[in-house]
Design an enzyme around this catalytic site. Structure first.
Site, PDB file in Angstrom:
ATOM      1  CB  CYS A 148      -0.908   0.016   1.231  1.00 21.61           C
ATOM      2  SG  CYS A 148      -2.314  -1.091   1.122  1.00 21.61           S
ATOM      3  CG  ASP A 202      -4.832  -2.131   8.851  1.00 14.25           C
ATOM      4  OD1 ASP A 202      -4.231  -1.184   8.314  1.00 14.25           O
ATOM      5  OD2 ASP A 202      -4.371  -3.294   8.884  1.00 14.25           O
TER       6      ASP A 202
END
Length: 420
Positions: free
Chosen positions: A118, A307
């Site tokens: 990411c 997250d």
């Protein structure tokens, strides 16, 4: 590239089975490098990152066998014939850096490309490297690769991490299992996924104590053996679908969900007006009243998980009043904000904090995913919005979520994947 087309405004009701944890399964697969015997993993999620990790392990010469033909039960075993982790695989997934410690411990050498994954800030690997050097490794960086050697093997040491890094804790934990003597990792991360890794390693013959305390002690052993281990349920997937129930004003039964893995998220949901109940084998989540604005700050476990930040921000975008989200773990993790604002949200970013002023409703719009968790925040917004939302670049989502459109559609969502 695939797209999702979502028609919002439907309350979600039904059951969703929570899959195996991505952030546990990836590390458990890597643990297979620590033994020549077979490690069998059950409840493995069927996601793109697992496919990438299988490719990487096979690059090292080990076999990854699909025992049931559906990807849910994998067996790792065989002889390591290659200690290089190449750029073309590692660049796709940040967790690839975790082969460094096991390769070094088992083979005495490793050459691993600097990682990708990411696009969330710099996410440096300094703590991994300094910790391995403390164990006796010789490390150099050259042409985008980490070159590591331990010709005399690794030796136990007391390591103090400056930050409770999950990845550094996992890398050093696995390397220490085969080091000579005793290793202590102080300020170790305490995430449930690390406890799952410890349980598997101890099942393989490791001698690790201190799970959940922030101080891990590892007595090195000469060799590890095979075992069978079931991957824990994915707490981030569970929290994400809990937000789906909240943002749509519905009720979902999340089978396999555990409130004890999601303490900070459950508290924030309840403060926002979402009810959460632990049942025998599931988490029941529902909302009947209005959403209320809350303030959250991401922190290492047991704090609010980074997250879950993007998904919770989508929920807060339609809550009454103002909210503040402060990100302390990663820089540059507000890339979903402009896309949410395209749908009518009112979010302003000030440094590491975002101020959300709740709106009555969102409007469907074309939006683009920028990373794994941000992609689901846009799905959540689309589920609550009036009209049609088209989400592009859903390959980010496929890295970490299994069968998203099927799970949501079975609960009443109007969502369709368009393949291009």
């Amino acid at each position: 590239m695939d797209r999702f087309i979502i028609h919002g405004g439907h309350r979600l009701r039904g059951d969703i089975v929570i899959g195996g944890a991505k952030n546990a399964a990836l590390k458990l697969l890597v643990a297979g490098l620590l033994t020549s015997e077979r490690l069998v993993l059950r409840n493995v999620p069927r996601i793109a990152d697992i496919t990438t990790m299988r490719r990487l392990l096979e690059q090292h010469g080990v076999t990854v066998e699909d025992l049931e033909g559906d990807g849910g039960t994998l067996a790792v075993g065989g002889t390591i014939t290659n200690t290089e982790a190449p750029y073309d695989i590692v660049s796709q997934m940040r967790a690839s850096i975790l082969v460094l410690g096991p390769l070094l411990a088992r083979c005495g050498e490793a050459r691993v490309s600097l990682p990708g994954g990411c696009a969330i800030g710099t996410r440096p690997v300094d703590m991994h490297l300094k910790g391995l050097e403390a164990l006796g490794a010789e490390i150099s960086l050259e042409n985008g690769y980490i070159n590591a050697r331990a010709p005399r093997g690794l030796v136990g040491e007391r390591i103090i991490l400056p930050f409770a890094s999950v990845g550094a804790t996992e890398n050093l934990l696995m390397a220490s299992c085969l080091a000579r003597g005793r290793t202590e990792i102080i300020n170790a991360a305490r995430e449930p996924e690390i406890a799952d890794l410890v349980a598997c390693l101890n099942g393989m013959g490791a001698r690790i104590t201190g799970t959940g305390t922030g101080s891990l002690a590892i007595e090195g052993v000469e060799a590890l053996h095979g075992t069978t281990h079931r991957v824990m349920p994915d707490r981030i997937e569970c929290g994400t679908y809990a937000c789906a129930a909240g943002i749509t004003g519905g009720e979902l039964r999340l089978i396999g969900g555990r409130a004890d893995h999601l303490g900070a998220v459950v508290r924030a949901l309840e403060e926002a007006g979402v009810e959460v109940f632990q049942e025998d084998d599931a988490l029941r989540v529902r909302r009947t009243g209005a959403l209320r604005g809350v303030d959250i700050m991401t922190e290492p476990y047991p704090g609010f998980p980074t997250d879950m930040q993007a998904q919770f921000m989508a929920l807060l975008s339609v809550a009454e009043g103002a909210s503040m989200v402060t990100e302390t773990i990663f820089e540059n993790r507000f890339m979903h904000v402009p896309e949410l604002n395209r749908m009518g949200a009112r979010i302003n970013v000030h440094g590491s904090s975002a101020i959300i002023r709740g709106v009555h409703s969102l409007s469907g719009a074309p939006v683009m995913a920028t990373d794994l968790r941000a992609s689901f925040s846009l799905i959540l917004a689309g589920l609550a919005a009036h009209g049609e939302t088209i989400l592009s670049r859903v390959y980010h989502l496929d890295r970490g979520y299994e069968a998203v459109e099927q799970k949501l559609a079975r609960c009443g969502a109007q969502i369709e994947r368009v393949r291009e």
